[in-house]
Design a protein around this motif. Sequence first.
Motif, PDB file in Angstrom:
ATOM      1  N   MET A 154       0.858  -1.204   0.000  1.00 17.75           N
ATOM      2  CA  MET A 154       0.000   0.000   0.000  1.00 17.75           C
ATOM      3  C   MET A 154       0.883   1.239   0.000  1.00 17.75           C
ATOM      4  O   MET A 154       1.780   1.360   0.821  1.00 17.75           O
ATOM      5  CB  MET A 154      -0.905  -0.001   1.237  1.00 17.75           C
ATOM      6  N   MET A 155       0.649   2.123  -0.935  1.00 16.11           N
ATOM      7  CA  MET A 155       1.442   3.341  -0.960  1.00 16.11           C
ATOM      8  C   MET A 155       1.003   4.271   0.160  1.00 16.11           C
ATOM      9  O   MET A 155      -0.128   4.201   0.646  1.00 16.11           O
ATOM     10  CB  MET A 155       1.284   4.039  -2.315  1.00 16.11           C
ATOM     11  N   ARG A 156       1.935   5.099   0.595  1.00 21.83           N
ATOM     12  CA  ARG A 156       1.626   6.011   1.697  1.00 21.83           C
ATOM     13  C   ARG A 156       0.808   7.189   1.176  1.00 21.83           C
ATOM     14  O   ARG A 156       1.159   7.819   0.174  1.00 21.83           O
ATOM     15  CB  ARG A 156       2.927   6.504   2.339  1.00 21.83           C
ATOM     16  N   ILE A 157      -0.282   7.490   1.861  1.00 28.51           N
ATOM     17  CA  ILE A 157      -1.120   8.631   1.520  1.00 28.51           C
ATOM     18  C   ILE A 157      -0.841   9.736   2.537  1.00 28.51           C
ATOM     19  O   ILE A 157      -0.911   9.503   3.751  1.00 28.51           O
ATOM     20  CB  ILE A 157      -2.615   8.258   1.555  1.00 28.51           C
ATOM     21  N   ALA A 158      -0.503  10.909   2.069  1.00 28.94           N
ATOM     22  CA  ALA A 158      -0.196  12.031   2.959  1.00 28.94           C
ATOM     23  C   ALA A 158      -1.414  12.381   3.805  1.00 28.94           C
ATOM     24  O   ALA A 158      -2.563  12.222   3.373  1.00 28.94           O
ATOM     25  CB  ALA A 158       0.252  13.238   2.145  1.00 28.94           C
ATOM     26  N   ASP A 159      -1.137  12.879   5.013  1.00 27.18           N
ATOM     27  CA  ASP A 159      -2.235  13.198   5.934  1.00 27.18           C
ATOM     28  C   ASP A 159      -3.197  14.223   5.342  1.00 27.18           C
ATOM     29  O   ASP A 159      -4.421  14.112   5.508  1.00 27.18           O
ATOM     30  CB  ASP A 159      -1.669  13.717   7.259  1.00 27.18           C
ATOM     31  N   ALA A 160      -2.652  15.215   4.662  1.00 27.46           N
ATOM     32  CA  ALA A 160      -3.516  16.248   4.063  1.00 27.46           C
ATOM     33  C   ALA A 160      -4.419  15.628   2.998  1.00 27.46           C
ATOM     34  O   ALA A 160      -5.606  15.990   2.887  1.00 27.46           O
ATOM     35  CB  ALA A 160      -2.673  17.359   3.464  1.00 27.46           C
TER      36      ALA A 160
ATOM     37  N   HIS B 129     -13.168  14.211   3.609  1.00 32.26           N
ATOM     38  CA  HIS B 129     -14.146  15.289   3.403  1.00 32.26           C
ATOM     39  C   HIS B 129     -15.025  14.999   2.191  1.00 32.26           C
ATOM     40  O   HIS B 129     -16.260  15.165   2.250  1.00 32.26           O
ATOM     41  CB  HIS B 129     -13.429  16.628   3.226  1.00 32.26           C
ATOM     42  N   ALA B 130     -14.412  14.531   1.107  1.00 30.62           N
ATOM     43  CA  ALA B 130     -15.190  14.200  -0.091  1.00 30.62           C
ATOM     44  C   ALA B 130     -16.134  13.036   0.178  1.00 30.62           C
ATOM     45  O   ALA B 130     -17.282  13.031  -0.293  1.00 30.62           O
ATOM     46  CB  ALA B 130     -14.247  13.873  -1.246  1.00 30.62           C
TER      47      ALA B 130
ATOM     48  N   CYS C 234     -10.776   2.687   8.250  1.00 33.17           N
ATOM     49  CA  CYS C 234     -12.016   2.529   9.026  1.00 33.17           C
ATOM     50  C   CYS C 234     -12.983   3.671   8.759  1.00 33.17           C
ATOM     51  O   CYS C 234     -14.194   3.454   8.618  1.00 33.17           O
ATOM     52  CB  CYS C 234     -11.696   2.452  10.522  1.00 33.17           C
ATOM     53  N   THR C 235     -12.460   4.882   8.666  1.00 29.66           N
ATOM     54  CA  THR C 235     -13.319   6.056   8.455  1.00 29.66           C
ATOM     55  C   THR C 235     -13.975   6.018   7.080  1.00 29.66           C
ATOM     56  O   THR C 235     -15.190   6.245   6.948  1.00 29.66           O
ATOM     57  CB  THR C 235     -12.499   7.344   8.614  1.00 29.66           C
ATOM     58  N   ILE C 236     -13.197   5.737   6.042  1.00 26.15           N
ATOM     59  CA  ILE C 236     -13.762   5.705   4.688  1.00 26.15           C
ATOM     60  C   ILE C 236     -14.798   4.588   4.566  1.00 26.15           C
ATOM     61  O   ILE C 236     -15.893   4.786   4.007  1.00 26.15           O
ATOM     62  CB  ILE C 236     -12.649   5.522   3.637  1.00 26.15           C
ATOM     63  N   ALA C 237     -14.488   3.413   5.082  1.00 24.60           N
ATOM     64  CA  ALA C 237     -15.442   2.303   5.007  1.00 24.60           C
ATOM     65  C   ALA C 237     -16.712   2.619   5.786  1.00 24.60           C
ATOM     66  O   ALA C 237     -17.827   2.314   5.331  1.00 24.60           O
ATOM     67  CB  ALA C 237     -14.797   1.019   5.531  1.00 24.60           C
ATOM     68  N   ALA C 238     -16.564   3.229   6.952  1.00 23.44           N
ATOM     69  CA  ALA C 238     -17.744   3.587   7.749  1.00 23.44           C
ATOM     70  C   ALA C 238     -18.593   4.635   7.035  1.00 23.44           C
ATOM     71  O   ALA C 238     -19.829   4.563   7.034  1.00 23.44           O
ATOM     72  CB  ALA C 238     -17.313   4.099   9.122  1.00 23.44           C
ATOM     73  N   LEU C 239     -17.947   5.598   6.409  1.00 22.50           N
ATOM     74  CA  LEU C 239     -18.683   6.647   5.699  1.00 22.50           C
ATOM     75  C   LEU C 239     -19.484   6.104   4.524  1.00 22.50           C
ATOM     76  O   LEU C 239     -20.587   6.583   4.232  1.00 22.50           O
ATOM     77  CB  LEU C 239     -17.718   7.716   5.190  1.00 22.50           C
TER      78      LEU C 239
ATOM     79  N   LEU D  78     -14.859   5.387  -5.317  1.00 23.38           N
ATOM     80  CA  LEU D  78     -13.486   5.114  -4.885  1.00 23.38           C
ATOM     81  C   LEU D  78     -12.501   5.209  -6.046  1.00 23.38           C
ATOM     82  O   LEU D  78     -11.392   5.726  -5.893  1.00 23.38           O
ATOM     83  CB  LEU D  78     -13.402   3.730  -4.245  1.00 23.38           C
ATOM     84  N   ASP D  79     -12.904   4.716  -7.205  1.00 18.59           N
ATOM     85  CA  ASP D  79     -12.025   4.775  -8.376  1.00 18.59           C
ATOM     86  C   ASP D  79     -11.657   6.209  -8.730  1.00 18.59           C
ATOM     87  O   ASP D  79     -10.565   6.483  -9.236  1.00 18.59           O
ATOM     88  CB  ASP D  79     -12.691   4.105  -9.582  1.00 18.59           C
ATOM     89  N   THR D  80     -12.573   7.116  -8.444  1.00 17.87           N
ATOM     90  CA  THR D  80     -12.354   8.526  -8.764  1.00 17.87           C
ATOM     91  C   THR D  80     -11.558   9.257  -7.687  1.00 17.87           C
ATOM     92  O   THR D  80     -10.778  10.161  -7.993  1.00 17.87           O
ATOM     93  CB  THR D  80     -13.708   9.242  -8.962  1.00 17.87           C
ATOM     94  N   HIS D  81     -11.725   8.849  -6.420  1.00 18.02           N
ATOM     95  CA  HIS D  81     -11.210   9.652  -5.313  1.00 18.02           C
ATOM     96  C   HIS D  81     -10.050   9.033  -4.540  1.00 18.02           C
ATOM     97  O   HIS D  81      -9.368   9.748  -3.790  1.00 18.02           O
ATOM     98  CB  HIS D  81     -12.339   9.950  -4.325  1.00 18.02           C
TER      99      HIS D  81
END
Length: 221
Positions: free
Chosen positions: A1-7, A14-15, A57-62, A86-89
């Motif tokens: 898994m590549m690292r995703i920056a916190d920002a 948010h999206a 966890c947050t994305i799956a819950a949302l 998900l494919d878009t974002h």
Amino acid sequence: MMRIADAEKENIIHAAEQFSRSEMEKDASGHDWWHIHRVVQMARRIAREEGADAFICTIAALLHDVADEKLNPSKEAGLHKVQSWLDTHLADDDARAHVMDIISNMSYNAGTNPPMRTLEGKVVQDADRLDAIGAISIARAFVYAGWKGTPIHDPAIPPRGEMTAEEYRNGKSTAINHFHEKLLKLKDLVNTEAAKRIAEDRHLYMEQYVERFYEEWEGNR
């Protein structure tokens, strides 16, 4: 898994919040935006305690109920809607696959789904199940019954035992039977130690409510 920056994580979250809210805010079945909000908050709480990946966890819950088959033409249609978002974002292939694996397998489904494969899946499933245990669960049970046109209680309709997913979803039942058929079983089906601790107290509250319900039904209280 590549690292995703916190920002970038914050931007994706948010999206996802905006997308989920636009899909769920008019729901009248008890799976509305505020259910999503509660599940997210609980998933984050459990993730901190259990050491799970809070972003996954947050994305799956949302997004979990955006795909719910009760709220889409089919399970496949709901999952396709989430996959397309998900494919878009979310550029990380592993993260997308992880979120989809959680959402595809976390529902109760009459107790027929296999155990969650990852800690994050267990956390999000627990957060969702905890919203079906306790005071809010009682309110949601009757909201859902009203949405489906199901009676509150009918002594001539006993709670069902073993069911297929189809029977669970579409068979004849009542709001109060739903406690016996699902809600009172959930305490023993949560995965993490954090969720088990929270579930104990909420389960007791529901047991006391159901007992009081039957007493008032018979005019004994």
